[in-house]
Motif scaffolding. Structure first.
Motif, mmCIF file in Angstrom:
data_model
loop_
_atom_site.group_PDB
_atom_site.id
_atom_site.type_symbol
_atom_site.label_atom_id
_atom_site.label_comp_id
_atom_site.label_asym_id
_atom_site.label_seq_id
_atom_site.Cartn_x
_atom_site.Cartn_y
_atom_site.Cartn_z
ATOM 1 N N TRP A 120 0.839 -1.171 0.004
ATOM 2 C CA TRP A 120 -0.157 -0.047 0.041
ATOM 3 C C TRP A 120 0.863 1.214 0.082
ATOM 4 O O TRP A 120 0.713 2.173 -0.638
ATOM 5 C CB TRP A 120 -0.901 -0.010 1.192
ATOM 6 C CG TRP A 120 -2.371 -0.286 0.928
ATOM 7 C CD1 TRP A 120 -2.829 -1.440 1.800
ATOM 8 C CD2 TRP A 120 -3.409 0.063 0.256
ATOM 9 N NE1 TRP A 120 -4.342 -1.707 1.243
ATOM 10 C CE2 TRP A 120 -4.397 -0.749 0.238
ATOM 11 C CE3 TRP A 120 -3.313 1.029 -0.726
ATOM 12 C CZ2 TRP A 120 -5.586 -0.455 -0.558
ATOM 13 C CZ3 TRP A 120 -4.527 1.460 -1.672
ATOM 14 C CH2 TRP A 120 -5.555 0.410 -1.428
ATOM 15 N N TYR A 174 -8.694 6.315 4.291
ATOM 16 C CA TYR A 174 -8.570 4.895 4.035
ATOM 17 C C TYR A 174 -10.002 4.468 4.512
ATOM 18 O O TYR A 174 -10.582 4.696 5.477
ATOM 19 C CB TYR A 174 -7.326 4.207 4.842
ATOM 20 C CG TYR A 174 -7.397 2.747 4.598
ATOM 21 C CD1 TYR A 174 -6.718 2.064 3.493
ATOM 22 C CD2 TYR A 174 -8.262 1.881 5.492
ATOM 23 C CE1 TYR A 174 -6.666 0.652 3.325
ATOM 24 C CE2 TYR A 174 -8.126 0.460 5.375
ATOM 25 C CZ TYR A 174 -7.546 0.093 4.122
ATOM 26 O OH TYR A 174 -7.299 -1.371 3.705
ATOM 27 N N GLY A 176 -5.673 -2.591 7.173
ATOM 28 C CA GLY A 176 -5.789 -1.044 7.416
ATOM 29 C C GLY A 176 -5.111 -0.402 8.700
ATOM 30 O O GLY A 176 -4.549 0.755 8.604
ATOM 31 N N ILE A 220 -1.991 9.090 5.908
ATOM 32 C CA ILE A 220 -3.253 8.949 5.759
ATOM 33 C C ILE A 220 -3.948 9.459 6.887
ATOM 34 O O ILE A 220 -3.663 9.410 8.200
ATOM 35 C CB ILE A 220 -3.764 7.412 5.798
ATOM 36 C CG1 ILE A 220 -3.013 6.655 4.673
ATOM 37 C CG2 ILE A 220 -5.103 7.200 6.112
ATOM 38 C CD1 ILE A 220 -3.317 5.136 4.849
#
Lengths: 257, 257
Positions: free
Chosen positions: A128, A149, A159, A169
């Motif tokens: 990612w 996200y 995640g 993020i």
């Protein structure tokens, strides 16, 4: 390292580019007809799919289309290791066979899932991050964020360690997980979190889900618990996540902030 | 029995009528300049205020204005017994004095509040029903519903027995309460419910709030738990309740249903 676009289509006003990146496969969604390199920068939402699904599964695609058309974002997803267009290892085949056998026999699968998902997450987090590096070089992605996200179930197993490790993020929607091994990573997360629980989840004990929500260090965190089982996440939570991302990734409607 | 309008003002595009009804005082909000008797019928949302507040407190007024201007509803609120423009009995004065003394001394007030609120609810439920009877005679209120109820804290102490008793209310937002004496009424409620909890509520033990949410018989119920204390309900829950009522009181935006 740059994304290699393997196909390009338009689905009801949204442009979908399938890409590969050093063995990772995924998809990028932008307004139809925009040149990804020269388009106006937009906030980016990363979409993590569920176990056994893939980067352009219907639930992922539906969210991506709405983020592009309703919210003014671009969206991207990658296939988790052993999922979608990526090869399955012998271990993957063994896991999926075990999982199907246990589910068919009505046996509990929570521990099996948690152990497998932890292994996949270990591989998926740097994937990612490499994808985010490549996406940020595109003109259509606002450089330096904001980045959201969204991912539940396997999308949260991957995640939570991703958001704990990745400063870029700035807001996240997680859920449908209660795994204890994620508590430490959750306690490192301080960005706004919306956490989805199914009140009658057959895979996630209610207390374990509540404990994981409790573990996030975020000063803004909201638990959304709905009636129903693991796969019964209500459709209206799609709109609810849009309110959340609009609040945190844009100047938004001040009255919703 | 009809509402007696005692004053009429316009606040940023919304018409506010203060009214009395057989000793009950309250307010009705409609689009500015509409004749309440001849206006096009709209869905109605009833607003229950918190303890020590009143029918046109800022938090009530802000929601009423948004329901009228954003959602196409009309909204109404009444003062709870001993609140707002209504007389206080000697018992009321005693209660408020006890409450202030205990809170100043940092003593627990949960039981005192629950006992007092249960008594007020017993009186307030028929008052709300009489108000609803009168509101339904107005042209601006769609006859036979749909009707929503929003109220937290005291607004839930009154609202749960009200919605359990009143078939005309088809969707409700409750919260900030964990009182055990409401469990039976909650178990009689089958309409969609959105239930707000503060994760760090100093008045409502977390387990008690979760247990009350668990008690609702509604097939659609959603718990929204947010960080913060009793009075820290986040502003974004205002927009979240609008999504909920839009979904249940109108044909709404299909993608939010």
């Amino acid at each position: 390292m740059h994304l290699h676009v393997t196909s390009q289509t338009t689905i009801s006003g949204v442009g979908e580019r399938r890409f590969t990146l050093d063995g990772i496969t995924g998809a990028l969604w932008t307004p139809a007809g925009t040149d990804a390199d020269t388009a106006t920068p937009r906030p980016l939402v990363l979409l993590g799919h569920g176990g056994g699904q893939h980067s352009h599964a219907p639930g992922v695609l539906a969210r991506a289309q709405r983020y592009v058309t309703h919210c003014g974002f671009v969206a991207a997803a990658i296939d988790a290791p052993g999922h979608g267009d990526r090869p399955r290892t012998a271990a993957d085949e063994q896991f999926f066979a075990d999982l199907q056998r246990r589910m068919a026999a009505g046996e509990p699968v929570g521990d099996l899932l948690a152990e497998d998902n932890a292994t996949r997450a270990h591989q998926a987090v740097p994937e990612w991050q490499a994808t985010l590096d490549a996406l940020e070089t595109l003109g259509c992605v606002a450089p330096g964020g904001p980045v959201g996200y969204w991912g539940v179930s396997l999308g949260t197993m991957i995640g939570i360690p991703l958001v704990a490790a990745e400063q870029r993020i700035t807001a996240a929607v997680f859920g449908l997980v209660g795994a204890r091994h994620l508590t430490d990573d959750a306690a490192r997360i301080t960005v706004p979190v919306q956490f989805l629980l199914q009140w009658d989840d057959e895979l996630v004990p209610r207390e374990a889900g509540l404990a994981l929500f409790d573990a996030f260090a975020s000063t803004e965190k909201t638990l959304h618990a709905n009636t129903g089982r693991h796969m019964d996440l209500p459709r209206f939570e799609v709109a609810s996540a849009e309110l959340f991302f609009t609040r945190h990734l844009t100047t938004g409607d001040p009255v919703t902030r």
